[in-house]
Scaffold this motif. Structure first.
Motif, PDB file in Angstrom:
ATOM      1  N   GLU A   5     -17.961  11.263  40.631  1.00  0.00           N
ATOM      2  CA  GLU A   5     -17.371  12.586  40.388  1.00  0.00           C
ATOM      3  C   GLU A   5     -16.163  12.476  39.464  1.00  0.00           C
ATOM      4  OE1 GLU A   5     -16.457  14.902  43.855  1.00  0.00           O
ATOM      5  OE2 GLU A   5     -18.406  14.426  44.751  1.00  0.00           O
ATOM      6  N   GLU A   6     -15.359  11.448  39.693  1.00  0.00           N
ATOM      7  CA  GLU A   6     -14.180  11.243  38.851  1.00  0.00           C
ATOM      8  C   GLU A   6     -14.600  10.983  37.408  1.00  0.00           C
ATOM      9  OE1 GLU A   6     -10.296  11.074  37.828  1.00  0.00           O
ATOM     10  OE2 GLU A   6     -11.069  11.651  39.784  1.00  0.00           O
ATOM     11  N   GLN A   8     -17.392  11.903  36.012  1.00  0.00           N
ATOM     12  CA  GLN A   8     -17.975  13.161  35.529  1.00  0.00           C
ATOM     13  C   GLN A   8     -16.873  14.112  35.070  1.00  0.00           C
ATOM     14  OE1 GLN A   8     -21.233  13.864  35.323  1.00  0.00           O
ATOM     15  NE2 GLN A   8     -20.931  15.956  34.617  1.00  0.00           N
ATOM     16  N   ARG A   9     -15.842  14.223  35.888  1.00  0.00           N
ATOM     17  CA  ARG A   9     -14.719  15.097  35.559  1.00  0.00           C
ATOM     18  C   ARG A   9     -14.017  14.612  34.278  1.00  0.00           C
ATOM     19  NH1 ARG A   9     -13.351  16.008  40.763  1.00  0.00           N
ATOM     20  NH2 ARG A   9     -12.220  14.069  40.901  1.00  0.00           N
ATOM     21  N   GLU A  10     -13.810  13.316  34.140  1.00  0.00           N
ATOM     22  CA  GLU A  10     -13.171  12.759  32.961  1.00  0.00           C
ATOM     23  C   GLU A  10     -14.010  13.032  31.711  1.00  0.00           C
ATOM     24  OE1 GLU A  10     -12.364   8.639  33.643  1.00  0.00           O
ATOM     25  OE2 GLU A  10     -10.809   9.062  35.129  1.00  0.00           O
ATOM     26  N   GLU A  12     -16.114  15.496  31.301  1.00  0.00           N
ATOM     27  CA  GLU A  12     -16.011  16.935  31.019  1.00  0.00           C
ATOM     28  C   GLU A  12     -14.669  17.271  30.379  1.00  0.00           C
ATOM     29  OE1 GLU A  12     -16.893  19.049  34.616  1.00  0.00           O
ATOM     30  OE2 GLU A  12     -18.996  18.432  34.586  1.00  0.00           O
ATOM     31  N   GLU A  13     -13.600  16.666  30.882  1.00  0.00           N
ATOM     32  CA  GLU A  13     -12.283  16.882  30.291  1.00  0.00           C
ATOM     33  C   GLU A  13     -12.246  16.365  28.854  1.00  0.00           C
ATOM     34  OE1 GLU A  13      -9.047  15.372  32.637  1.00  0.00           O
ATOM     35  OE2 GLU A  13      -9.700  16.488  34.425  1.00  0.00           O
TER      36      GLU A  13
END
Length: 115
Positions: A5-6, A8-10, A12-13
């Motif tokens: 998840e981390e 994935q978030r990175e 996306e950011e």
């Protein structure tokens, strides 16, 4: 899963950051293009005004030249007319001679010549 998840978030950011940078570059390019268009428009306007001023100046010079040409032609015509209307010394002398001869003939006339 938390690590996933981390990541994935990175991603996306990072994707949003790249999209933002792309939008900023596009906006900067658009603004530069608009600035160049305006600069070109201003140069064209200045050039048009300069050409119009030059055309006007040339027209004024042409009109002044035409007026001077007409003035000189009228002056030459006046001088020519004055020359034509002034009797020459020879013509004046002949007229005086004719008048003198006529007076002499009249003085020598007898009463019978006058009848």
């Amino acid at each position: 899963p938390l690590l996933l998840e981390e990541e994935q978030r990175e991603r996306e950011e990072e994707k949003r950051r790249l999209e933002q940078e792309q939008q900023e570059r596009e906006e900067a390019l658009r603004q530069e293009l608009e600035r160049q268009k305006e600069e070109l428009r201003q140069r064209e306007e200045a050039s048009r005004k300069a050409l119009e001023a030059e055309r006007k100046q040339m027209e004024e010079e042409r009109l002044a030249w035409e007026a001077e040409k007409q003035r000189r032609a009228a002056e030459a015509e006046a001088q020519h007319s004055a020359i034509l209307h002034v009797p020459s010394p020879c013509k004046a002398r002949r007229a005086e001679d004719r008048a003198a001869w006529g007076a002499g003939d009249a003085a020598q006339a007898t009463p019978s010549d006058l009848d």
